[in-house]
Structures are given as structure tokens and as C-alpha cells.
Design an enzyme around this catalytic site. Structure first.
Site, PDB file in Angstrom:
ATOM      1  CB  CYS A  70      -6.223  89.303  42.713  1.00  0.00           C
ATOM      2  SG  CYS A  70      -5.571  88.187  43.964  1.00  0.00           S
ATOM      3  CD  GLU A  86      -1.034  86.329  40.210  1.00  0.00           C
ATOM      4  OE1 GLU A  86      -1.696  85.285  40.368  1.00  0.00           O
ATOM      5  OE2 GLU A  86      -1.529  87.380  39.801  1.00  0.00           O
ATOM      6  CG  ASN A 125      -5.826  79.655  37.654  1.00  0.00           C
ATOM      7  OD1 ASN A 125      -5.102  79.183  36.781  1.00  0.00           O
ATOM      8  ND2 ASN A 125      -7.073  80.000  37.422  1.00  0.00           N
ATOM      9  CB  ILE A 126      -4.833  75.248  42.408  1.00  0.00           C
ATOM     10  CG1 ILE A 126      -3.477  75.005  41.733  1.00  0.00           C
ATOM     11  CG2 ILE A 126      -5.435  73.938  42.895  1.00  0.00           C
ATOM     12  CD1 ILE A 126      -2.400  74.510  42.680  1.00  0.00           C
ATOM     13  CD  GLU A 127     -11.017  78.188  39.075  1.00  0.00           C
ATOM     14  OE1 GLU A 127     -11.937  77.439  38.672  1.00  0.00           O
ATOM     15  OE2 GLU A 127     -10.840  79.343  38.646  1.00  0.00           O
ATOM     16  CB  CYS A 149      -1.620  87.801  43.870  1.00  0.00           C
ATOM     17  SG  CYS A 149      -2.450  86.204  43.771  1.00  0.00           S
TER      18      CYS A 149
END
Ligand code: THU
Length: 138
Positions: free
Chosen positions: A91, A59, A46-48, A94
Site C-alpha cells: 500500500c 511491511e 499485518n496486525i489489525e 508501506c
């Protein structure tokens, strides 16, 4: 390779991907790994973003990387893991993104949902029944 080894190696790949998680806001690291019919494994994390809503899930990053590598279908297995005791399930967004890749090759991938402990086995079609996908456009 036995099915258990397959599962464990894919979950291990997802876990390694977590090392590169950029999640300074939620501090919730997630890793994903996709296994294709040709044996290729593509991972994502994950990349915020400071603009929180722009966050990319693990994903989705994995599917985008796989698309960029030229994969169009052949998705057989997915592993998702998070920094939690309980298993992390993909989620809703995804699930839809995974479905695009799956439908292109008419597969229904196993989805391993993992955390620090228990691993739950699901299928994409159970997570996203009656999916809207490329075939729905006629
Ligand atoms: N996240 C994922 O990477 N995948 C999911 O399926 C659920 C949520 C990430 C997004 C965000 O960086 C953090 O988990 C907390 O929601």
C-alpha cells in the site's frame, strides 16, 4: 545461492510470517520479508485493531522490527505475499515506510509481489517514484 533461490526463500519467509497474521476483521492475511546486505531476513505480518484505522500492515511491521534490531539501510530485497490469487503490492503508506529504510542506505530494493500464483518483480523506485525521504529534508 542462485537468484531464483534467493527470491523463493524470501517469499517463503514472507509466507511463514502470514501464519501469525492478526486479521480477524478483514480476514486478509499478509506477510512481508526484508533481506539486508548482511544476509539478515526480517519478517512481519499485518496486525489489525478493533479500531480499524489503527491496523499495521505487514511491511510496516517488518520495517519497525528491523529498525528495532538496529538496521539503518542495506535493504536489498523485499517480498510481500497475501492470501490471494493475484500478487499483493505494498500500500502507499508501506511504500513510504520502506523508502525510509532504503534511502538510509541508498539502495533501491527489488520488491517481489506474490499471491497464490503469479509473482511480479518490481523496484521500490517504480512503486514510489520521486519519493520524499530523509534526503529531501536537506
Ligand atoms: N495490508 C498489508 O498488510 N499490507 C499491504 O500493503 C496492504 C494491506 C493489510 C492491512 C489489512 O490488515 C489487510 O491487509 C486488508 O487491507
Amino acid at each position: 545461492m542462485s537468484e531464483d533461490n534467493n527470491r523463493d526463500s524470501l517469499i517463503a519467509a514472507a509466507k511463514r510470517a502470514m501464519d501469525n497474521s492478526y486479521s480477524p476483521y478483514s480476514k486478509f492475511r499478509v506477510g512481508a520479508a526484508l533481506r539486508f546486505a548482511d544476509g539478515t531476513v526480517v519478517t512481519g505480518t499485518n496486525i489489525e485493531n478493533a479500531s480499524y484505522g489503527l491496523t499495521l500492515c505487514a511491511e510496516t511491521v517488518a520495517v519497525a522490527k528491523a529498525m528495532d534490531d538496529g538496521h539503518r539501510g542495506g535493504l536489498e530485497e523485499v517480498a510481500v505475499i497475501g492470501d490471494t490469487d493475484g500478487p499483493v503490492t505494498p500500500c502507499g503508506r508501506c511504500r513510504q515506510v520502506l523508502n525510509e529504510m532504503a534511502e538510509l542506505g541508498e539502495t533501491d530494493p527489488i520488491v517481489w509481489c506474490a499471491g497464490d500464483g503469479e509473482v511480479v518483480q518490481t523496484r521500490l523506485s517504480d512503486l514510489l517514484p520521486r519519493a520524499f525521504g530523509p534526503a529531501s529534508l536537506g
